[in-house]
Design an enzyme around this catalytic site. Sequence first.
Site, PDB file in Angstrom:
ATOM      1  N   GLY A  81       0.802  -1.231   0.000  1.00  0.00           N
ATOM      2  CA  GLY A  81       0.000   0.000   0.000  1.00  0.00           C
ATOM      3  C   GLY A  81       0.824   1.264   0.000  1.00  0.00           C
ATOM      4  O   GLY A  81       0.322   2.343   0.288  1.00  0.00           O
ATOM      5  N   ALA A 126       4.195   2.263  -8.638  1.00  0.00           N
ATOM      6  CA  ALA A 126       4.260   3.606  -9.242  1.00  0.00           C
ATOM      7  C   ALA A 126       5.653   4.208  -9.063  1.00  0.00           C
ATOM      8  O   ALA A 126       6.156   4.911  -9.941  1.00  0.00           O
ATOM      9  CB  ALA A 126       3.205   4.516  -8.626  1.00  0.00           C
ATOM     10  N   ASP A 165      -2.025   7.406  -6.388  1.00  0.00           N
ATOM     11  CA  ASP A 165      -0.681   6.897  -6.063  1.00  0.00           C
ATOM     12  C   ASP A 165       0.372   7.550  -6.959  1.00  0.00           C
ATOM     13  O   ASP A 165       1.362   8.106  -6.484  1.00  0.00           O
ATOM     14  CB  ASP A 165      -0.604   5.375  -6.241  1.00  0.00           C
ATOM     15  CG  ASP A 165      -1.408   4.626  -5.204  1.00  0.00           C
ATOM     16  OD1 ASP A 165      -2.204   5.272  -4.494  1.00  0.00           O
ATOM     17  OD2 ASP A 165      -1.233   3.401  -5.098  1.00  0.00           O
TER      18      ASP A 165
HETATM   19  C1  MEV Z   1      -4.371   2.456  -3.277  1.00  0.00           C
HETATM   20  O1  MEV Z   1      -3.158   3.029  -2.821  1.00  0.00           O
HETATM   21  C2  MEV Z   1      -5.499   3.419  -3.130  1.00  0.00           C
HETATM   22  C3  MEV Z   1      -6.852   2.899  -3.556  1.00  0.00           C
HETATM   23  O2  MEV Z   1      -7.785   3.943  -3.288  1.00  0.00           O
HETATM   24  C4  MEV Z   1      -6.895   2.533  -5.013  1.00  0.00           C
HETATM   25  C5  MEV Z   1      -6.794   3.747  -5.933  1.00  0.00           C
HETATM   26  O3  MEV Z   1      -7.045   4.870  -5.519  1.00  0.00           O
HETATM   27  O4  MEV Z   1      -6.490   3.523  -7.104  1.00  0.00           O
HETATM   28  C6  MEV Z   1      -7.270   1.680  -2.745  1.00  0.00           C
END
Ligand code: MEV
Length: 313
Positions: free
Chosen positions: A105, A110, A152
Site C-alpha cells: 500500500g 508507481a 498513487d
Molecule cells: C491504493 O493506494 C489506493 C486505492 O484507493 C486505489 C486507488 O485509488 O487507485 C485503494
Amino acid sequence: MNILARSACAKIILLGEHAVVYGKPSIAVPFSTLRTFATIAASPVGSGFSITAVDLDNQLTVVDQQSQTVEDPLAVASWKMFELLGISPPDANISLHSNIPIASGMGSGAALTTALLRAILHIADRTLPNEKLNEIVYEIEKIHHGTPSGIDNTVIVYEKPVYFVRGLEPERLKVAHPFSLVIADTGVSASTKVAVSDVRKLYDNNRLVTQQLIDSIGELVLEGRQAIEGNHFVELGAIMNRNHELLKELTVSAPMLDKLVECARQAGALGAKLTGGGRGGNMICLVTPDVIGSVKSSLLANGAYRVYDTIVQ
Ligand code: MEV
C-alpha cells in the site's frame, strides 16, 4: 560506469482510499525516506536496452521489438517514453532497486515506473513536465491495478502532499503545522487490485449501503483537510479513526490491521487507520512527538513487521 540517476518516493494515503476510486476526494503525502533508485549502466553499442528489477528477484526485462506487444509494465512504460521522446531504445541497462515494501500500500509499483522513466529522461538528456510524466505512470498503473484512481502516481510524481479528486488537477495540500506519523507494516502482502475489485462487487451487489459508506468517507476527507489546514490535530486523529471504521465496513481491513490500529490508540496515538488498498500492508497513526517511541515499541511488541516515522510538512 554506473550512474545513480534518478529516484522516486513512496506514498502514504492519509484519508479517503477506496472512496477516491468513486470520485470522492482523498489526501496523500509522500514518504520520502523510502525510495526506488534507478542506476544506469552504459552497454556496448548494439547491445540494446534492458531493465533489471533487483527486488523482483533480479527480473531482467529486455526492451526489444518483441516487448512492444507484451503487457510487461516496465517494457510498456519504456516504449511509451521512447515514443514520446522520439528516440530508439538506447544501449543501456537500468537497474531498479527499492527499499519500498512491495504489495504494502505504499505505491511501490508507481515508484518503480517513475524512477525508470526519470532514468530514461536522464539518458536522453531531456526533461518532461510532471503532468506529462504522471500521465504515463498512470497508464502503467492501469496494468498493475485495473481501475486506479490515479492518486498513487500523482503523489509519487509530484512528491508533495496532495488533495486529490479523480480527473481534476491535484491540489497542493497546505499543512498549517508539521505533524508526525508512525507507520507500521503488518508484513502481510496484499493485492490492491483484488481489494479494489472486491469493493466494486460490494458496490454492484449492495449499491445503497456501499454508496453511503463512500459518501461518508468523502465527507471525512473534507473535514480532514480543514483539520490539517487549521492545525486541529486532535480532530484529525478522530477523523482517521472514523475513516478506519468505514474502511472496515467496506471489507478492506484485516485482523492484523485492526489489532495494530487498536494498539496504536492504546499507546497514545491521536488516531489510527489502515492506509492504501488494505487487507494487509500498512497502517498509519497520528502521534505527538512525545509518544513516537512508545507507540513504535508497542506496535513492534504486538506483531508489526517493521515501523517507521515521518514528519508531514
Ligand atoms: C491504493 O493506494 C489506493 C486505492 O484507493 C486505489 C486507488 O485509488 O487507485 C485503494
